[in-house]
Design an enzyme around this catalytic site. Sequence first.
Site, PDB file in Angstrom:
ATOM      1  N   SER A 271      39.964  43.455  50.774  1.00  0.00           N
ATOM      2  CA  SER A 271      38.581  43.905  50.663  1.00  0.00           C
ATOM      3  C   SER A 271      37.629  42.859  51.223  1.00  0.00           C
ATOM      4  CB  SER A 271      38.232  44.181  49.202  1.00  0.00           C
ATOM      5  OG  SER A 271      36.824  44.262  49.061  1.00  0.00           O
ATOM      6  N   GLU A 272      36.558  43.325  51.834  1.00  0.00           N
ATOM      7  CA  GLU A 272      35.505  42.442  52.349  1.00  0.00           C
ATOM      8  C   GLU A 272      34.912  41.577  51.241  1.00  0.00           C
ATOM      9  OE1 GLU A 272      35.901  45.707  52.886  1.00  0.00           O
ATOM     10  OE2 GLU A 272      34.455  46.432  54.370  1.00  0.00           O
ATOM     11  N   SER A 273      35.078  42.003  49.990  1.00  0.00           N
ATOM     12  CA  SER A 273      34.523  41.239  48.880  1.00  0.00           C
ATOM     13  C   SER A 273      35.314  39.955  48.614  1.00  0.00           C
ATOM     14  CB  SER A 273      34.476  42.104  47.621  1.00  0.00           C
ATOM     15  OG  SER A 273      35.768  42.587  47.313  1.00  0.00           O
ATOM     16  N   GLY A 274      36.429  39.766  49.331  1.00  0.00           N
ATOM     17  CA  GLY A 274      37.146  38.508  49.213  1.00  0.00           C
ATOM     18  C   GLY A 274      38.393  38.571  48.360  1.00  0.00           C
TER      19      GLY A 274
ATOM     20  N   ASN B  28      42.892  47.835  54.767  1.00  0.00           N
ATOM     21  CA  ASN B  28      41.507  47.824  54.291  1.00  0.00           C
ATOM     22  C   ASN B  28      40.987  49.250  54.336  1.00  0.00           C
ATOM     23  OD1 ASN B  28      38.524  47.833  54.576  1.00  0.00           O
ATOM     24  ND2 ASN B  28      38.775  45.625  54.291  1.00  0.00           N
TER      25      ASN B  28
END
Lengths: 226, 226, 238, 238
Positions: free
Chosen positions: A51-54, A28
């Site tokens: 990514s934190e966005s999924g 990440n």
Amino acid sequence: MSDPAPRLDRDLIAMRVAREFEDGFVVNLGIGIPTLCSNFVPEGVQVLYQSESGVLNYGPLAEEGRGSIDLINAGGQFVTPNPGMALFDSAEAFAMIRGGHIDVTVLGGLQVSRAGDLANWFLPSRGIGNVGGAMDLAAGARKVIVAMEHNDRTGNPKVVDQCTFPLTGARCVDLIVTDIAVIEVLPDERGLLLKEHAPGWSFEAVQKATGARLERSPSLAEFTFA
Amino acid sequence: MSDPAPRLDRDLIAMRVAREFEDGFVVNLGIGIPTLCSNFVPEGVQVLYQSESGVLNYGPLAEEGRGSIDLINAGGQFVTPNPGMALFDSAEAFAMIRGGHIDVTVLGGLQVSRAGDLANWFLPSRGIGNVGGAMDLAAGARKVIVAMEHNDRTGNPKVVDQCTFPLTGARCVDLIVTDIAVIEVLPDERGLLLKEHAPGWSFEAVQKATGARLERSPSLAEFTFA
Amino acid sequence: MPTNKTCHGFADAVSDIPDGASIMVGGFGGAGGLPFRLLTALRDHGARRLTIISNTAGVSMVTGFGWPKGEKPIDHSILFENGQVARFIGTYPVPGSVSLRNAFQAAFDRKEVALELVPQGTFVERIRAGGAGIPAFFTPTAAGTRLAEGKEVRTFDGRACVMERALRADFAFVRAAVADTLGNLMYVGSSRAFNPAMATAADITIAEVDRIVPPGKIDPERVGTPGVYVDRVVARSA
Amino acid sequence: MPTNKTCHGFADAVSDIPDGASIMVGGFGGAGGLPFRLLTALRDHGARRLTIISNTAGVSMVTGFGWPKGEKPIDHSILFENGQVARFIGTYPVPGSVSLRNAFQAAFDRKEVALELVPQGTFVERIRAGGAGIPAFFTPTAAGTRLAEGKEVRTFDGRACVMERALRADFAFVRAAVADTLGNLMYVGSSRAFNPAMATAADITIAEVDRIVPPGKIDPERVGTPGVYVDRVVARSA
């Protein structure tokens, strides 16, 4: 205090960080220098970006005008799918992060302390900070690498004895890669080990630019990129 | 003690329970009498069945030999898809249950107390109990209906002052439907209200078959099924 | 972690499981979602003093639960019969009918196996927490019952809640329809059950699938377990 | 709950939102997954003293975050500009660049709006907990930082963890690609983000979708939010 030799640019910092990636690693990347790391993954090493966005296993940025609003990274950039991509919601994205399933995170830094404390989310002069996913990544990733300039714009060291900025995480940093040094944070507050320095620099010159005492690695060497 | 009139059979208990279902309700049915309720949903009422196995809005049982091992209810029976079915994992199934998203659950019972405590998972004589999803349903469903025989095989009352069997949940039952009575559990331990009795039964006859004091509803009537 | 997680054969997939290991076993209890080829390989492998973490302790071999008529069910019972299990953690250890006895019950009566009974929602939430870096949480489920005995209870918004700890295992056996070589798993129907949560909560997760495909063959929208959680995939068709 | 949840028009969908309401707003921050038609309707509706719970407080109108070049972004900023928000709970309130100021920052500097900053993983986990009946949980995230100040800290397995409480709202605005009339939602790509968690954690959940289809038109395997969580669906195409 004048530098004995030029400092590395952001691409070279990113290139050095990318040498830490091993085949199959789930990585990440934070915003800024960390994002650049994806340009320098060594030959033969396949890295899966999370990514934190999924998204897990996304590919390069989309060409201008060809991206989809439904496929972004945590920086809001349009990315492309890699074969074997997986999509999920934010609860799952952070279960993955906090649960120790990310091999490496590369984060930017305002300060890193001798104990491995990281401050990177709050600039007191602004009065408001964005925390985003930084605290979860700092707490959850198996290995936390901080990629940053060694000194701030006014020359103050960013590797310090104690962080004066609000912390992102305590004792969370494993490795610091700057424009003049590669420093390992030894476990259990055993200090900072200088492992590499930029060409033309020396242990003493790096120590002088640093706000905390450094140990000299027995194998101290110049930066290696490949 | 002899009964003044016959007791209702399991189908009639289920039929009476099903009258509690309103259009659009999300319903989770336990094993046994509760399962039968799906056969008696009133005309014009659309009920969405949820199962711990990870299904919302499944349809009738599959015909013999035509079911799929990949579509079961919590009783391990093969069911069929309804239009608008949703599939999910167990974590989501129980987030739904515990989070208050199930309108009604119908559970079997060994004992229900005056305060609405439910015991239905552990028969001391067996030494081992299956808890399954019963405790989560008892704690999480908006309305908990217990469908059971009024007395056990040896005639002991199952509606009691205090449960002697280990509890499934404390103060969780809203309505008790048995083969002779419909009893509302009043909130805040205000007691048990007899609302309906089986044909040929009276308040006094039901009270005699019950192990806890009953209040008489001002509108006490015979069971109504439609 | 290697980028090709394909394992050739079920015996290989379980060969490093030591005595004393804890193993999560996915599925709800019937044929769908149950990694019974991995269970069979573990029986043949022979590791002992195991802790088995699963919804049921194997009820379908005596009840037919979730199996098509005419097929001969296989389940966890083969491990209990073989004396390999020291401890079982789950929600539904025995058949629903008092008149039926499974291998777990026999082993329990012989005092060979210890039982930790957990409400089903708490069970899966503890497993999810184990994979998600949540060490503990509070739930209203089981408050005031014997399954909360010895546990911390705290009142939130007027409601008594029990503190429950995360649950992890050394190995997880999960069952999906399709895997790609990166370990992404696609599930079908109610066969998800406990598989996605368990896949996240073990040191080594092994997936039993119908077939293994190259990366890109599973629709990214249909990945139920991202490959990051999966260490080995083994195909029934192999 | 009615079995047809279709709402005709965005103004209708938000017409009962009172002053002082708390509203979750889904999406990650860019155009994908952001219910901006609902935000616009709420701006026009005019309810005041709102608590907005969202990942960002609206950064794309000044940064273009997650919007195609050439399109004019719309985001939460329209509510801050209109003086409707008293409190913001989120993770990323302002643009990443110090040189850019969004409407939230201006309102914050005028002391019109209070800020509760939450780490992103804790934020979504609190919301999930709010929908899942978990009143509180422990997380290692933020331990030893100022975002843990005033919170209970407890050590599990040698690690300091912060106790966090569930988060719920009166309303949730979520964005999906397709809804059926029962309220089942299908998401596309990274536009899931916070939408599925938020859909579970509000008293009234309103979904903004491209189109509404009859039950059975969404593949049950692709339902990202089961209809049980959704109260109203409203289509952009309507």
